[in-house]
Write a protein that holds these residues in place. Structure first.
Motif, short mmCIF file in Angstrom:
data_model
loop_
_atom_site.label_atom_id
_atom_site.label_comp_id
_atom_site.label_asym_id
_atom_site.label_seq_id
_atom_site.Cartn_x
_atom_site.Cartn_y
_atom_site.Cartn_z
N SER A 76 0.86 -1.04 -0.48
CA SER A 76 -0.29 -0.12 -0.20
C SER A 76 0.86 1.60 -0.37
N SER A 77 -0.12 2.27 -0.41
CA SER A 77 0.54 4.02 0.32
C SER A 77 0.37 4.46 1.45
N TYR A 78 -0.58 4.23 1.49
CA TYR A 78 -1.75 5.01 2.21
C TYR A 78 -2.11 3.79 3.84
N VAL A 79 -1.96 4.85 5.07
CA VAL A 79 -2.68 3.50 5.89
C VAL A 79 -3.16 4.58 7.01
N GLY A 80 -3.17 5.74 6.60
CA GLY A 80 -3.63 7.30 8.12
C GLY A 80 -4.91 7.41 8.21
N GLU A 81 -6.24 6.63 7.31
CA GLU A 81 -7.79 6.55 8.11
C GLU A 81 -7.92 4.50 7.95
N ASN A 82 -6.89 3.87 8.64
CA ASN A 82 -7.44 3.11 9.23
C ASN A 82 -7.05 2.85 10.65
N ALA A 83 -7.26 2.52 11.82
CA ALA A 83 -6.73 2.80 12.79
C ALA A 83 -6.29 0.93 13.43
N GLU A 84 -6.74 -0.15 13.10
CA GLU A 84 -6.48 -1.35 13.20
C GLU A 84 -5.63 -1.39 12.29
N PHE A 85 -5.82 -1.17 10.74
CA PHE A 85 -4.81 -1.23 10.21
C PHE A 85 -3.03 -0.81 10.63
N MET A 86 -2.68 0.06 11.31
CA MET A 86 -1.66 0.98 12.53
C MET A 86 -0.98 -0.03 13.10
N ARG A 87 -2.13 -0.49 14.25
CA ARG A 87 -2.31 -1.13 15.29
C ARG A 87 -1.59 -2.48 14.58
N GLN A 88 -2.17 -3.31 13.79
CA GLN A 88 -2.07 -4.29 13.41
C GLN A 88 0.14 -4.43 12.56
N TYR A 89 0.20 -3.20 12.19
CA TYR A 89 1.45 -3.12 11.77
C TYR A 89 2.08 -2.79 12.70
N LEU A 90 2.44 -1.39 13.82
CA LEU A 90 2.88 -1.25 15.25
C LEU A 90 3.47 -2.47 15.85
N SER A 91 2.88 -3.22 16.00
CA SER A 91 2.41 -4.70 16.71
C SER A 91 2.87 -5.62 15.98
N GLY A 92 3.60 -5.67 14.48
CA GLY A 92 3.93 -6.65 14.21
C GLY A 92 3.08 -7.99 13.49
N GLU A 93 2.21 -7.62 13.61
CA GLU A 93 0.97 -8.51 13.54
C GLU A 93 0.46 -8.74 11.67
N LEU A 94 1.12 -7.30 11.03
CA LEU A 94 1.03 -7.80 9.41
C LEU A 94 2.28 -7.18 9.20
N GLU A 95 2.03 -7.28 8.09
CA GLU A 95 3.08 -6.92 7.39
C GLU A 95 2.71 -6.31 6.28
N LEU A 96 4.08 -4.97 5.79
CA LEU A 96 3.30 -3.66 5.24
C LEU A 96 4.77 -3.62 4.64
N GLU A 97 3.89 -3.65 3.11
CA GLU A 97 5.28 -3.14 1.87
C GLU A 97 4.90 -1.62 1.44
N PHE A 98 5.33 -0.80 2.29
CA PHE A 98 5.27 0.35 1.31
C PHE A 98 5.57 0.96 -0.12
N ASN A 99 4.99 1.76 -0.72
CA ASN A 99 4.94 1.98 -1.87
C ASN A 99 4.56 3.14 -1.95
N PRO A 100 5.13 4.51 -2.88
CA PRO A 100 5.17 5.75 -3.26
C PRO A 100 3.60 5.26 -4.01
N GLN A 101 2.75 5.95 -4.13
CA GLN A 101 1.78 6.35 -4.14
C GLN A 101 1.42 5.88 -6.39
N GLY A 102 2.94 6.65 -6.86
CA GLY A 102 2.54 6.75 -8.14
C GLY A 102 3.25 5.31 -8.52
N THR A 103 4.51 4.95 -7.50
CA THR A 103 5.09 4.09 -8.17
C THR A 103 4.24 2.15 -7.38
#
Length: 237
Positions: A76-103
């Protein structure tokens, strides 16, 4: 070939399996394939990897699959509006591969065009470049060499998208912002399933108005969709 199905569950029948890679259209809360996401939730398919600009909000879009722990990884390129997304990522429950939006959009488009990799300046010198092949090209002033990083095209098992209109052969028309990620997402899946607000007879769409040719679309459903507002800001009475 029949492309029209009666429900999201019917359209996904035989396509879902644990551990699969899904490309999903949508931008914010616009153009989200909500009916297909609900059907994936009901099917209980797990360990999913999603390529999508964002994950909706906590109770809408991919957010409903995060709540049920059916998603293993987000690209994904944006996680800001989803509290559960952020919580799972910060707690290590969810893998996240950040991409610039255009990329991310170009990775999907490249996959749909059969291009396994491409070079971009976006992300050079940042954490985005870590572990990626770097190469210089003479693109600067007077042919000066500039740094680029290689990004891989996205080739998904399944693409799910939401359009405004379709004809019976799968030609799709999108509305405004829904066009941002739905078109490239649709092209990069081995199978593409589209949900639409209206299915019209073949031949009734203006060829110049078609945003995605039906050759990319394998299954279609029509349904009722919720028009959400992501953030409502009003002045005081």
């Amino acid at each position: 070939m029949k492309k029209t199905y009666g429900s999201a569950a019917e359209a996904l029948d035989g396509l879902l399996h644990d551990g699969m890679f899904i490309a999903a259209g949508g931008f914010g809360l616009c153009g989200i394939p909500e009916l297909l996401l609900d059907a994936i939730k009901d099917a209980g398919t797990k360990d999913l990897t999603f390529a999508s600009n964002n994950a909706g909000v906590d109770d809408f879009g991919i957010g409903i699959l995060l709540q049920t722990r059916q998603v293993k990884k987000m690209i994904s390129s944006y996680v800001g509006e989803n509290a559960e997304f952020m919580r799972q990522y910060l707690s290590g429950e969810l893998e996240l591969e950040f991409n610039p939006q255009g990329t991310l959009a170009e990775r999907m488009r490249a996959g749909g065009a059969g291009i396994p990799g491409f070079f971009t300046k976006t992300g050079v010198g940042t954490v985005i470049a870590e572990g990626k092949m770097e190469k210089q090209f003479p693109t600067g002033p007077d042919g000066a060499m500039e740094d680029y990083i290689m990004e891989e095209g996205i080739f998904a098992d399944l693409a799910i998208v939401k359009a405004w209109k379709a004809d019976e052969t799968g030609n799709l028309v999108f509305r405004k912002t829904a066009r941002n990620f739905n078109v490239p997402a649709a092209t990069c899946g081995k199978i593409c399933v589209a949900e639409v607000e209206e299915i019209v007879p073949t031949g009734s769409l203006d060829p110049d108005a078609i945003h995605l040719p039906g050759i990319y679309v394998h299954r279609i459903i029509q349904g009722d969709h919720e028009k959400r507002i992501e953030q409502r800001t009003v002045r005081e009475a």
